[in-house]
Design a protein around this motif. Sequence first.
Motif, PDB file in Angstrom:
ATOM      1  N   VAL A 175       0.259   5.386   0.093  1.00 48.12           N
ATOM      2  CA  VAL A 175      -0.865   6.577   0.469  1.00 48.12           C
ATOM      3  C   VAL A 175      -0.002   7.647  -0.118  1.00 48.12           C
ATOM      4  N   THR A 176      -0.925   8.595  -0.825  1.00 44.49           N
ATOM      5  CA  THR A 176      -0.559  10.144  -1.371  1.00 44.49           C
ATOM      6  C   THR A 176      -1.525  10.853  -1.415  1.00 44.49           C
ATOM      7  N   ASP A 183      -9.674   6.375  -4.110  1.00 42.29           N
ATOM      8  CA  ASP A 183      -9.545   7.985  -4.117  1.00 42.29           C
ATOM      9  C   ASP A 183     -10.520   8.358  -3.067  1.00 42.29           C
ATOM     10  N   VAL A 226       0.656  -1.153  -0.033  1.00 46.68           N
ATOM     11  CA  VAL A 226       0.056  -0.176  -0.051  1.00 46.68           C
ATOM     12  C   VAL A 226       0.772   1.307  -0.076  1.00 46.68           C
ATOM     13  N   ARG A 248      -5.318  -1.835  -7.137  1.00 47.40           N
ATOM     14  CA  ARG A 248      -6.310  -0.791  -7.641  1.00 47.40           C
ATOM     15  C   ARG A 248      -6.103   0.361  -6.698  1.00 47.40           C
ATOM     16  N   THR A 249      -6.503   1.548  -6.992  1.00 46.10           N
ATOM     17  CA  THR A 249      -6.431   2.834  -6.316  1.00 46.10           C
ATOM     18  C   THR A 249      -7.969   3.196  -5.683  1.00 46.10           C
ATOM     19  N   ARG A 302      -5.379   9.414  -0.999  1.00 43.97           N
ATOM     20  CA  ARG A 302      -5.320   8.445  -2.132  1.00 43.97           C
ATOM     21  C   ARG A 302      -4.616   7.257  -1.946  1.00 43.97           C
ATOM     22  N   ILE A 303      -5.286   6.081  -1.752  1.00 43.91           N
ATOM     23  CA  ILE A 303      -4.666   4.711  -1.303  1.00 43.91           C
ATOM     24  C   ILE A 303      -4.620   3.882  -2.607  1.00 43.91           C
ATOM     25  N   THR A 304      -3.242   3.660  -2.759  1.00 36.40           N
ATOM     26  CA  THR A 304      -2.885   2.723  -4.094  1.00 36.40           C
ATOM     27  C   THR A 304      -2.551   1.300  -3.565  1.00 36.40           C
ATOM     28  N   ASN A 305      -2.996   0.061  -3.818  1.00 35.10           N
ATOM     29  CA  ASN A 305      -2.388  -1.221  -3.429  1.00 35.10           C
ATOM     30  C   ASN A 305      -1.674  -1.838  -4.668  1.00 35.10           C
ATOM     31  N   LEU A 306      -0.591  -1.762  -4.426  1.00 33.04           N
ATOM     32  CA  LEU A 306       0.211  -2.223  -5.492  1.00 33.04           C
ATOM     33  C   LEU A 306       0.578  -3.697  -5.698  1.00 33.04           C
ATOM     34  N   ALA A 354      -8.996  -1.833   0.387  1.00 35.98           N
ATOM     35  CA  ALA A 354      -7.951  -1.479  -0.487  1.00 35.98           C
ATOM     36  C   ALA A 354      -7.624  -2.458  -1.421  1.00 35.98           C
TER      37      ALA A 354
END
Length: 173
Positions: free
Chosen positions: A52-53, A125, A50, A122-123, A72-76, A118
């Motif tokens: 977070v930006t 927002d 994860v 996906r992201t 903005r939470i992005t789980n790569l 999360a």
Amino acid sequence: MTGHRSWRPTRRRLTGALAAALAPVAACSVALGALTTWVSTGNAGSPPRVVVTDGRLWASLGDTPETSAYFRITNLGGADDRLLKVTSGAVTGTPALYGHRMLTDNTATDQEIDSIIAPAGRTVDMSPGTYTVILPADRDLRPGDLVPFTLHFEYEGPVQVQALVQPAGTAPS
């Protein structure tokens, strides 16, 4: 031992045996190919990762007792994770997670929720129309200030991020 014939392979017997053996071999080959593709794309067993930006915190407006923060939470990673809570030593009170839910065509409500999913790859927002962190308003915060937050995830653990204080109602920058 008269009348007892020894078994002899015939073309028909060999063809039947070969056909019976090919079905499971073909099924295993297809499954192995799919598994190889899944592994080579990096999805096999990859944990959540994860990031977070874009943290933003709306400045207090008037006598409003609460304000909102968004991230903005992005789980790569290759597995889902869950945001369980948000904390900040720089604000008074305890931030709470809220979800926005439509009730009818023109009415909606925000209600406190336990977590935010999360999804893998996906992201999410956060925004007034999706998810919000609600916290007590701090009259001393001004647009341009940075406020530290820690987002606590079920598997990733704590992720630290700064939120930029913006005038209430502004879109992410």
